[in-house]
Design an enzyme around this catalytic site. Structure first.
Site, mmCIF file in Angstrom:
data_model
loop_
_atom_site.group_PDB
_atom_site.id
_atom_site.type_symbol
_atom_site.label_atom_id
_atom_site.label_comp_id
_atom_site.label_asym_id
_atom_site.label_seq_id
_atom_site.Cartn_x
_atom_site.Cartn_y
_atom_site.Cartn_z
ATOM 1 N N ASP A 118 14.955 -8.985 15.392
ATOM 2 C CA ASP A 118 15.449 -10.182 16.088
ATOM 3 C C ASP A 118 14.413 -11.299 16.113
ATOM 4 O O ASP A 118 14.388 -12.111 17.030
ATOM 5 C CB ASP A 118 15.881 -9.830 17.519
ATOM 6 N N LYS A 169 4.676 -7.193 29.062
ATOM 7 C CA LYS A 169 5.343 -7.967 30.115
ATOM 8 C C LYS A 169 4.592 -7.946 31.446
ATOM 9 O O LYS A 169 5.092 -7.485 32.462
ATOM 10 C CB LYS A 169 6.785 -7.476 30.294
ATOM 11 N N ASP A 227 11.680 -15.575 18.907
ATOM 12 C CA ASP A 227 12.382 -14.342 19.281
ATOM 13 C C ASP A 227 13.782 -14.778 19.713
ATOM 14 O O ASP A 227 13.919 -15.513 20.693
ATOM 15 C CB ASP A 227 11.607 -13.703 20.439
HETATM 16 P P1 GTP Z 1 17.911 -6.716 24.812
HETATM 17 O O1 GTP Z 1 18.790 -5.578 25.236
HETATM 18 O O2 GTP Z 1 18.593 -8.045 24.995
HETATM 19 O O3 GTP Z 1 16.535 -6.677 25.413
HETATM 20 O O4 GTP Z 1 17.689 -6.614 23.209
HETATM 21 P P2 GTP Z 1 17.245 -5.351 22.294
HETATM 22 O O5 GTP Z 1 18.109 -4.190 22.602
HETATM 23 O O6 GTP Z 1 17.280 -5.816 20.881
HETATM 24 O O7 GTP Z 1 15.774 -4.995 22.744
HETATM 25 P P3 GTP Z 1 14.383 -5.603 22.264
HETATM 26 O O8 GTP Z 1 14.562 -7.060 21.989
HETATM 27 O O9 GTP Z 1 13.346 -5.232 23.224
HETATM 28 O O10 GTP Z 1 14.102 -4.769 20.924
HETATM 29 C C1 GTP Z 1 13.156 -5.159 19.942
HETATM 30 C C2 GTP Z 1 13.633 -4.661 18.584
HETATM 31 O O11 GTP Z 1 13.667 -3.232 18.553
HETATM 32 C C3 GTP Z 1 15.033 -5.128 18.251
HETATM 33 O O12 GTP Z 1 15.049 -5.435 16.882
HETATM 34 C C4 GTP Z 1 15.912 -3.918 18.573
HETATM 35 O O13 GTP Z 1 17.051 -3.858 17.728
HETATM 36 C C5 GTP Z 1 14.975 -2.752 18.288
HETATM 37 N N1 GTP Z 1 15.180 -1.587 19.164
HETATM 38 C C6 GTP Z 1 14.999 -1.536 20.509
HETATM 39 N N2 GTP Z 1 15.227 -0.299 20.971
HETATM 40 C C7 GTP Z 1 15.567 0.471 19.893
HETATM 41 C C8 GTP Z 1 15.929 1.850 19.712
HETATM 42 O O14 GTP Z 1 15.985 2.647 20.651
HETATM 43 N N3 GTP Z 1 16.195 2.263 18.426
HETATM 44 C C9 GTP Z 1 16.151 1.416 17.365
HETATM 45 N N4 GTP Z 1 16.453 1.895 16.150
HETATM 46 N N5 GTP Z 1 15.817 0.110 17.489
HETATM 47 C C10 GTP Z 1 15.530 -0.358 18.739
#
Ligand code: GTP
Length: 364
Positions: A118, A169, A227
């Protein structure tokens, strides 16, 4: 003497998150697949990775995993070879990297690129990898500077670029330098993450590597970085790509004031600009104003409506005289005539807002 060719670089792309902050846009589509400047968000990242020498990418999927393979297949359209590794239940960022590494062919000493799914970034990936290899680091983190670091992982370094702490954070950040979500790992370091367990690289792996004395480096630069986790940032990312503030080989058209996808109908009496995208077959009627916004396919912006810095979902309708500023309208929703929606409003898919249901002006 012949120069040794650069070894082919493998990457892991983290795309398993639920994207809760972008609801309702992410109810049906994972964040990395949301249409951004005319193509799925990830298309921009894949094109940039390809341009910096990556040839094989393993997607770490979980939420709506099947949609990634449907969108990108074997990757040949991008000049890439793509693999998909799915977690039955999400394993967190570290667990996902460990799980996806099962599909890598790199040896224990090889550098492996890891990308959050993202992030839009203009940094030089190759330079980050070269720094990692030259200094034989365990992990090299891309760092960027932001005004408010409290929402991110704050990453102080010493004069040699060595990371001295990883503070996820924290309310009292010690530096404006943050984790920019692009890492180079030495393969053996990934293999030391416990398998089949929920692990966060931000909260567990990075802090424990630093405490244990491993060489964790920061690659800091000041290039474009965003981001796209929130609706405001998502709209900004699309706008910046259309305007050419970040160059993307995947942009389906020239950069300019707006991007109209095939079949879009824009009245000559409408005002459209600020890096907006007008979706395929979408209509913007006479006297409507659309600025800095993402309009989905088949949506309609009726005459005299104003849409600023907003997302309007697929097949949604914004009726005459409605005003939207920093709003998300879900797919097939209808914003009735005369409504005025302000920053942060989110209309769930299929909802019909009756005429003048919400107004903020003093004359209401
Ligand atoms: P929010 O729920 O809005 O915080 O978004 P998010 O679920 O994408 O979480 P975050 O932005 O913290 O995640 C950072 C990156 O890691 C993103 O590209 C997510 O798709 C990925 N990510 C987060 N958690 C996991 C997981 O448990 N498994 C996998 N495969 N990817 C994850």
């Amino acid at each position: 003497m012949m120069e040794t060719p650069l070894p082919e670089l493998e990457a892991i792309l983290l795309v398993g998150g639920q994207g809760t902050r972008l609801r309702p846009l992410t109810l049906g589509t994972p964040k990395p697949l949301l249409p951004t400047a005319g193509v799925p968000f990830l298309a921009h990242q894949l094109a940039r990775a390809r341009a910096s020498g990556v040839r094989r990418i393993v997607f770490a999927t979980s939420y709506r995993a099947e949609m990634f393979c449907e969108a990108f297949g074997d990757g040949s359209a991008f000049g890439l070879s793509l693999e998909y590794m799915t977690e039955e239940t999400p394993l967190g960022t570290g667990g996902a990297i460990r799980n996806a590494a099962e599909a890598l062919s790199s040896g224990p000493d090889a550098p492996v690129l890891v990308l959050n799914g993202d992030i839009l970034s203009g940094h030089d990936i190759r330079e980050q990898v070269d720094m990692h290899v030259a200094r034989e680091a365990a992990v090299t983190l891309h760092l960027t500077e932001v005004e408010d670091p409290s929402r991110f992982g704050c990453v102080p370094t010493d004069d040699d670029g060595r990371v001295t702490a990883f503070l996820e954070k924290t309310p009292n950040p010690v530096t404006n330098r943050i984790n920019a979500g692009c890492y180079v790992f030495t393969r053996s370091v990934i293999d030391s993450i416990p398998a089949d367990e929920v692990v966060s690289v931000e909260r567990e792996t990075f802090p424990s590597l630093i405490e244990g004395g491993a060489l964790v480096l920061g690659y800091a630069d000041a290039s474009y970085w965003l981001d796209v986790g929130t609706p405001a940032a998502f709209v900004q990312g699309s706008r910046d790509l259309v305007l050419g503030r970040l160059v993307s080989p995947a942009l389906p058209g020239p950069t300019g004031d707006f991007l109209a996808l095939p079949g879009a109908m824009i009245s000559p009496e409408a005002k459209v600009g600020g890096g907006s995208v007008i979706g395929a077959r979408a209509a913007v009627e006479s006297g409507a104003q659309v600025s800095g916004s993402v309009l989905g396919d088949d949506c309609v912006i009726q005459s005299g409506a104003v849409v600023v810095d907003s997302v309007v979902g697929i097949g949604a309708r914004v009726d005459s005289g409605a005003v939207l500023r920093e709003v998300v309208v879900g797919d097939r929703a209808v914003v009735g005539p005369g409504n005025e929606l302000l920053a942060g409003s989110r209309i769930w898919p299929g909802i019909v807002l009756p005429e003048c249901a919400i107004r903020f002006s003093s004359d209401a």
